[in-house]
Design a protein around this motif. Structure first.
Motif, short mmCIF file in Angstrom:
data_model
loop_
_atom_site.label_atom_id
_atom_site.label_comp_id
_atom_site.label_asym_id
_atom_site.label_seq_id
_atom_site.Cartn_x
_atom_site.Cartn_y
_atom_site.Cartn_z
N LEU C 262 0.83 -1.20 0.00
CA LEU C 262 0.00 0.00 0.00
C LEU C 262 0.87 1.26 0.00
O LEU C 262 0.71 2.15 -0.84
CB LEU C 262 -0.87 0.01 1.26
CG LEU C 262 -2.21 -0.69 1.21
CD1 LEU C 262 -2.85 -0.65 2.59
CD2 LEU C 262 -3.11 0.02 0.21
N ALA C 263 1.79 1.31 0.96
CA ALA C 263 2.57 2.52 1.14
C ALA C 263 3.45 2.78 -0.07
O ALA C 263 3.53 3.90 -0.58
CB ALA C 263 3.43 2.40 2.39
N GLY C 340 1.95 6.70 7.45
CA GLY C 340 3.20 7.40 7.76
C GLY C 340 4.25 7.16 6.70
O GLY C 340 4.85 8.09 6.16
N LEU C 341 4.45 5.88 6.35
CA LEU C 341 5.45 5.53 5.35
C LEU C 341 5.06 6.11 3.99
O LEU C 341 5.89 6.62 3.24
CB LEU C 341 5.62 4.01 5.26
CG LEU C 341 6.58 3.51 4.21
CD1 LEU C 341 7.97 4.05 4.45
CD2 LEU C 341 6.62 1.99 4.19
N ASP C 391 9.44 0.48 12.76
CA ASP C 391 8.07 0.24 13.18
C ASP C 391 7.89 -1.08 13.91
O ASP C 391 6.94 -1.25 14.67
CB ASP C 391 7.13 0.26 11.96
CG ASP C 391 6.93 1.66 11.45
OD1 ASP C 391 7.34 2.59 12.17
OD2 ASP C 391 6.39 1.84 10.35
N PHE C 392 8.80 -2.00 13.68
CA PHE C 392 8.65 -3.34 14.25
C PHE C 392 8.42 -3.30 15.76
O PHE C 392 7.46 -3.86 16.28
CB PHE C 392 9.87 -4.19 13.91
CG PHE C 392 9.86 -5.54 14.56
CD1 PHE C 392 9.13 -6.57 14.03
CD2 PHE C 392 10.58 -5.77 15.73
CE1 PHE C 392 9.11 -7.81 14.63
CE2 PHE C 392 10.56 -6.99 16.34
CZ PHE C 392 9.83 -8.02 15.79
N SER C 393 9.30 -2.59 16.46
CA SER C 393 9.20 -2.59 17.91
C SER C 393 7.90 -1.94 18.36
O SER C 393 7.27 -2.40 19.33
CB SER C 393 10.39 -1.86 18.52
OG SER C 393 10.46 -0.56 18.02
N GLY C 469 9.67 11.53 13.02
CA GLY C 469 8.61 12.38 13.54
C GLY C 469 7.54 11.52 14.14
O GLY C 469 7.21 10.48 13.60
N GLU C 470 7.00 11.91 15.28
CA GLU C 470 5.94 11.09 15.88
C GLU C 470 4.62 11.41 15.21
O GLU C 470 4.34 12.54 14.89
CB GLU C 470 5.78 11.34 17.37
CG GLU C 470 6.97 11.43 18.26
CD GLU C 470 8.05 10.40 18.19
OE1 GLU C 470 8.18 9.68 19.16
OE2 GLU C 470 8.81 10.35 17.21
#
Lengths: 325, 546, 471
Positions: C262-263, C340-341, C391-393, C469-470
């Motif tokens: 998707l991203a 985000g990605l 993103d994994f963690s 960035g959060e």
């Protein structure tokens, strides 16, 4: 400039419509009201009649989009879409599946949420910016190296453990403040200390590390070298030149979450028994009260969009490059 | 006693694998009221030398040996606190990029009065008045207004003047100017250089002028020190240096600067006069490229609904002809629209009006299929050697891409043979085709770019500032390569540049652009020697010459 | 055949993904410009050690994904009957821990139950006391006196075994290496001990020794004791924590599998073609992003519950149902996290679009599709990789929170979130039942910490400019 902001505000309209459609499809099309009724009443020994009653009580008996039994305007208004989804636009949330007025509940419950969220945000911001600046001052040394490792370790701890651990340590072992509960007025203070403290500590890792990166990025820019070449001390360089520039991304990052503070924190409020919107949402999820969840989804989205617009506005206020162009 | 005496200075940069000695054992001095030019190509260590003197080196670098004596005190021996008192008051600096070097969120006034008040006790209002005086002294048009403005509201030249005002705030003894005019257009450069000279004599400062541009050096410097790979290879008075450079590297450097004389010399040696004459006869057939009334406008959108309220007239009525095997130089300062013309001709940008006739066909009216066929004859070489090659592709694949896309050669063997020939033509080893772009230097990358364009055997190559990112010695090699290839293959160049020296070296004809229009065009000698339009005249007057 | 292999949907996806990862490694190895940053990752001590620990977790998840129905009885000569239960290879390896159920809580390494019970003492009187556990320490006659010595002796023997395995493996690898390099073994030893090797072999050797020790000791102690005690229904907490590894890893990687297409596709299209397509894609992700993620997930999971309770007959087994819910959770997490990605990639494509090599390709009339595939995508892949690792963690942590508010994985599934959820009620007991929480904390913290450390190293090696960035 103002044209830009007006444009951003207008852009919010199609987004709100999109969100409304998504919630409508999720809650009424993907799952029929019959399914919801079955879920609530239990699938065994439930008669058609009971389901019909359940639906009628909550207004779910209407057709989805178009009511063929009604004429004129009624064909559109006497539908689930109009009654349940379209009315969200005017913040008419209707009543929950258990029959309470959602709008009233929200207006009552947002204050405890704010009372918790605002001090957490402000004190947290102060603490993390100070820490990040200190680390930036010691950049390249062992202090910097270990501070980053500690930040990573802090990030790696689940927020659940911050809450459980904090509650256990301070509330139970040290017996300083009450573990959970809430009170009105000033009495609330003693109940707030622990959750606020835990909220701040929980955010230290990620925010400090993020702000440190912003500071370091600014420190490596050419204007800092110019400032040093004027003979300014490292403190003046950091506090006057670097901080001013770094505050732009930091503040705008804060502005975007400001409206969402109303929504409260799901976990913290739930753990500490604070009657805010966060625990309201969690309770609704656990009771599978679809009306409340739907209202909160819409409210949260609206607040986020307000945050986006506020971010745009704040950029134009704090950054002269945008303000004056 | 010298104002500044540098003795046996060495500076080291810590690397991932090993440390690099970027400044090796150099010694020089600067007297009061004197300008010493520290000259060198990129990577020669000249900027690191400047930062070493002010003790402003980045964290990864440090001075490993040597003395830096300013008015009798060794700057290497004093504490950082004492050094801060020296910076600004005794040594001031100006840097290359005035936009990046000023703090974007503080007003001009804040930044100057900060420097004023750092070294003198003074009230805020007095400092402001002095800042206004300084801005007036460096020639800002409206100091009272400018003082409350932010850096982005000023033009590049004005920003550099602000930097100078800031450096002068505490009347330093020594001014270090690190490539102060490199980012500026040539007319602005002339003004800034003049200002620096005036101020220097007014304040009787020592000026350490760091640059790569020998022509600028000749205009400004009393003495010259040439750096090469971290070492000081030659120093002496300006006259002596330009009359007879002693070191071999200095001679290479001087020899690499393109001039009209060198062109005659080259043409003479290679007997190109005749061959050009032969091809010139073909020109009777008609121009290869004929541009008429070309306009490229970019919309300015504003208001709530982003309606187009006006246009940026990047290219506003440009017409010229280019004949086969000829070079037309399109000259102008930054923002004049010359690059836009180039891209519009190669159909990378849509033009709003006018026609581009190439080989007697209007490119704008071609359908996609015909345009693809025409692209074979029409290629472009870009400015930046780092962004013009895909870092994830092998050089061989890069060279093959155009041939495959335009179906120039049908079989893979033919294409491989052609690629080897191309590498040979641009002077790269055959094994290059199995390597990635990052393994090559800037000049070599530009050769690959040229080979890529040549792969489809074009009749016209648009060269968009192909050498302006290169060092002067590499620039000379690339220019000569282009000239040789033209002689061999007979294609035309539309050579887009801001550099008059390059123009005089290779162009047959010149078109001078200003604010989206061509103000003057004609044969190179005529334009360079007898310019008619006042813009051309001022442009040529501003060019520092050797 | 003593079992009947079975494949859950997540197993198949997980194996597919593993194959994909392996082929990715092969592709990268052949291309020097791609492998350079990775060798930089491996050359850093933090990078190598983190990767080893992540691989260790990944291996556990992989072993735990080999599922089968065990044989229960032999009906006829050639016909076997298989249990409807689904077991995994990991269950076989941890057999005694899986099946040995105590009555209720017991502390780590305890021999007696946590709760007092009425029971008969030697003289025949009834009294309330802590009963012996059914399995843990059952081989001891006088647990009070013998336990410590027994635990120490088991640990020592296990350590000796672990270290000898470890030494054997390392010796044979190094011996082969010295043969190939034609250098003496002692020289190689010296270099490793002094940390003079290109890759941090000393740290790798140390980590592998540690992992080997921990594995063998815990497996050996697990044969006779409950390493992390037992929970309310008497199940071994260590077993639960290890079984939860698969859930955590799967949430982390399968979500990525959904996010990436998707991203990448939408990000590249929006940035490359701009115009109305860009507006549309931006609209989609801004809208999705506006909905608070937790609430969107909550809504989706509630709806899934409604569906599942309405269609309870469609699922063969509890395991299958839990598995489908896990997959659905990954799907919905993927839908909330691609934005985000996508935004990053759109911005990067915007920048790449202006690159001169793309304009050069356009000047050759190369088709838009080929430009996207050849010039755009390979040049933003580093951002994709960085974001996946970063993103994994976060996803592992998200699982715990979601399971805690009952919108995560199925309550019957082993997961750290479920462990915490069940255990936190016991915090009010006196004395506190702390072991379930601690076990979940240790396992989760280790995974997330090393994933984060690894992500930092990868980011620095691939592209240090990216600031996270959060939201």
């Amino acid at each position: 400039m103002s044209a830009y902001i007006i444009r951003r505000m207008l852009y919010a309209i199609p987004i709100l419509i999109g969100i409304n459609l998504i919630t409508f499809i999720l809650f009424f099309v993907v799952n029929s009201p019959d399914d919801m009724a079955l879920m609530q009443l239990g699938s065994k020994h439930t008669t058609e009649l009971q389901i019909e009653d359940w639906k009628r009580e909550r207004g779910y008996h209407l057709p989805l989009l178009y009511n063929t039994e009604q004429s004129g305007l009624g064909a559109v208004t006497e539908t689930i879409f109009y009654q349940k989804s379209a009315k969200l636009f005017v913040f008419d949330f209707g009543s929950s599946d258990s029959g309470r007025d959602i709008g009233y509940d929200i207006s009552q419950r947002m204050w405890p949420s704010l009372a918790l969220a605002i001090p957490t945000l402000l004190v947290g911001l102060l603490v993390t910016i100070t820490l990040a600046l200190t680390i930036a001052f010691f950049r390249g040394t062992y202090i910097d190296y270990w501070a980053v490792i500690i930040c990573v370790a802090l990030i790696s701890i689940s927020s659940l453990f911050y809450i459980i651990g904090g509650q256990f340590l301070i509330g139970k072992l040290l017996k300083i403040v009450p573990i959970s509960g809430f009170d009105t007025g000033l009495h609330a203070l003693k109940f707030m200390i622990l959750p606020v403290l835990i909220g701040i500590v929980g955010g230290i890792g990620s925010n400090t590390r993020w702000y440190r990166t912003i500071f370091l990025e600014e420190i490596n820019k050419d204007y800092v070298r110019t400032a040093r070449s004027k003979g300014l001390s490292e403190q003046v360089v950091l506090f006057k030149h670097v901080l001013r520039n770094a505050l732009i991304p930091i503040l705008t990052g804060v502005v975007v979450v400001l409206p969402l503070l109303f929504m409260g924190s799901l976990l913290t409020e739930n753990f500490f028994g604070i009657p805010g919107l966060g625990s309201y949402t969690i309770d609704a999820i656990n009771r599978q009260d679809f009306a409340i969840v739907r209202a909160m989804v819409f409210l949260g989205s609206v607040l986020y969009i307000i945050g986006l617009v506020l971010t745009d506005i704040s950029y134009t206020l704090v950054d002269p490059r945008i303000r004056l162009s | 006693m010298s104002l500044l005496q540098v003795n046996a200075l060495s500076t080291v940069i810590r690397g991932r694998a090993e440390d690099a000695l970027v400044v090796r054992d150099i010694s020089f001095n600067v007297q009061r009221g004197e300008t010493l030019a520290l000259v060198g190509e990129s990577g020669s260590g000249k900027s690191i030398t400047a930062l070493s003197i002010a003790r402003l080196l980045p964290p990864a670098a440090h001075v490993s040996a040597g003395e830096i004596i300013l008015s009798g005190h060794d700057l290497m021996q004093i504490s950082e606190r004492e050094m801060r008192d020296v910076r600004g008051s005794k040594i001031a600096m100006i840097f290359q990029e005035p936009m990046n070097s000023l703090n974007p969120v503080l007003t001009i006034g804040d930044q100057i009065s900060e420097a004023v008040r750092r070294h003198q006790t003074m009230k805020r209002s007095a400092a402001r008045q002095q800042s206004i005086d300084l801005l007036a002294a460096v020639g800002l048009p409206a100091p009272r207004r400018n003082i409350d403005e932010y850096p982005h509201q000023l033009s590049g030249g004005m920003r550099q003047r602000v930097m100078i005002a800031m450096a002068l705030a505490a009347q330093p003894d020594l001014l270090i100017a690190d490539e102060p005019t490199t980012a500026l257009d040539v007319t602005i450069q002339a003004q800034v250089l003049e200002l620096l000279k005036d101020l220097q004599s007014q304040f009787n400062m020592g000026l350490l002028f760091i640059t790569h541009d020998l022509a600028v050096v000749k205009q400004t410097a009393d003495r010259i020190a040439v750096m090469h790979q971290g070492e000081l290879v030659e120093q002496g008075s300006s006259e002596a240096f330009f009359a007879a450079p002693k070191h071999a590297y200095s001679r290479t450097l001087l020899g690499a600067i393109p001039t009209a004389q060198k062109r005659q010399q080259r043409d003479h040696e290679q007997g190109l006069e005749q061959s050009k004459g032969v091809i010139a006869n073909n020109a009777a057939v008609g121009p290869l490229l004929s541009v008429r009334n070309l306009q490229v406008h970019f919309p300015i959108r504003a208001g709530v609904f982003r309606r187009t309220v006006d246009y940026v007239r990047a290219v506003d009525d440009v017409s010229f002809d280019l004949h086969a095997a000829k070079t037309l130089a399109l000259v102008g300062e930054s923002g004049c629209g010359k690059t836009t013309v180039g891209k519009a001709i190669v159909q990378l940008l849509k033009s709003n009006q006018g026609s581009v006739q190439f080989q007697q066909r209007d490119l704008q009216s071609l359908n996609n299929e015909d345009l693809r066929k025409t692209r074979r004859d029409l290629q472009i070489v870009f400015q930046d050697p780092y962004s013009s090659l895909n870092p994830r592709m092998l050089v061989g694949d890069i060279l093959e891409e155009g041939m495959t896309a335009l179906a120039v050669l049908k079989t893979a063997q033919d294409r491989q043979r052609k690629i080897k020939l191309l590498l040979d033509q641009v002077g790269l080893p055959t094994d290059s085709l199995l390597r990635y772009p990052h393994e090559f230097s800037g000049g070599q990358r530009q050769r690959i770019s040229i080979a890529r364009a040549l792969a489809v055997e074009p009749k016209l190559i648009v060269c968009d500032e192909p050498t302006s990112a290169l060092d002067v010695s590499v620039q000379a090699q690339v220019l000569n390569l282009l000239i040789d290839l033209q002689a061999e293959l007979g294609m035309s160049y539309l050579f887009i540049t801001h550099d008059m020296a390059v123009v005089s070296y290779l162009a047959d004809e010149v078109a001078v652009m200003h604010q989206g229009r061509i103000v003057e065009q004609g044969p190179t000698e005529q334009i360079l020697l007898e310019p008619q339009h006042h813009y051309t005249q001022s442009l040529l007057a501003a060019v520092p010459s050797l | 055949m003593s079992m009947q292999p079975t494949f859950l949907i997540t197993d198949l996806l997980f194996f597919g993904l593993t194959l994909g990862l392996i082929s990715f490694v092969f592709v990268v190895r052949k291309r020097p410009h791609l492998s350079r940053p990775w060798s930089q990752v491996l050359k850093s001590t933090t990078g190598s050690v983190s990767l080893m620990i992540l691989l260790f977790y990944y291996a556990i998840a992989l072993i735990d994904s080999v599922h089968f129905h065990p044989r229960v009885a032999q009906a006829t000569e050639s016909q076997y009957q298989y249990s409807s239960e689904v077991h995994s290879l990991l269950d076989v390896l941890m057999t005694p821990m899986r099946s040995r159920m105590e009555k209720t809580f017991s502390a780590p390494l305890a021999t007696h139950s946590f709760a007092k019970e009425m029971m008969q003492n030697e003289s025949g009187q009834m009294q309330r006391d802590y009963p012996r556990l059914n399995y843990a320490g059952a081989h001891l006659t006088q647990p009070e006196d013998e336990k410590v010595a027994d635990i120490i002796s088991i640990s020592l023997i296990a350590s000796a075994r672990a270290l000898s395995y470890w030494a054997l493996i390392w010796l044979s690898i190094l011996w082969l290496y010295s043969r190939r390099q034609q250098r003496s073994l002692t020289l190689i030893f010296k270099q490793i001990l002094k940390a003079q090797t290109a890759y941090p072999l000393r740290a790798i050797a140390f980590t592998s020794a540690l992992l080997m020790l921990l594995t063998v000791i815990s497996m050996q102690l697990g044969q006779h004791y409950h390493l992390f005690g037992t929970d309310k229904v008497g199940q071994d907490v260590f077993y639960q924590a290890v079984k939860s590894v698969r859930t955590g890893i799967l949430i982390g990687v399968l979500t990525t599998l959904i996010t990436l297409p998707l991203a990448i596709l939408l990000g590249a299209l929006a940035g490359f073609f701009r115009g109305w397509l860009d507006d549309l894609i931006q609209y989609i992700y801004t809208t999705l992003n506006s909905i608070p993620h937790v609430l969107l997930i909550a809504a989706a999971v509630l709806l899934l519950q409604v569906y599942m309770s309405g269609h309870a007959d469609d699922f063969d087994s509890l395991t299958e149902r839990a598995d489908l819910r896990l997959l659905f959770l990954c799907l919905i997490l993927g839908i909330t996290s691609w934005t985000g990605l996508c935004r990053l990639l759109r911005a990067e494509t915007f920048k790449l679009r202006e690159m001169e090599y793309i304009q050069a390709a356009e000047a050759f009339g190369v088709s838009k599709f080929k430009i996207l595939m050849r010039h755009v995508m390979p040049n933003f892949m580093h951002i994709v990789i960085i974001s996946v690792v970063l993103d994994f963690s976060g996803l592992v942590l998200a699982e715990a929170v979601l399971s805690y508010i009952n919108i995560g994985v199925d309550p019957s599934m082993n997961s750290w979130g479920n462990m915490i959820n069940q255990a936190r009620l016991e915090m009010a007991r006196d004395p506190v039942v702390w072991w379930s929480l601690s076990a979940a904390f240790i396992f989760m913290f280790t995974l997330v910490l090393f994933a984060n450390l690894f992500a930092d190293v990868v980011r620095d090696a691939l592209d240090p400019r990216i600031v996270r960035g959060e939201r």
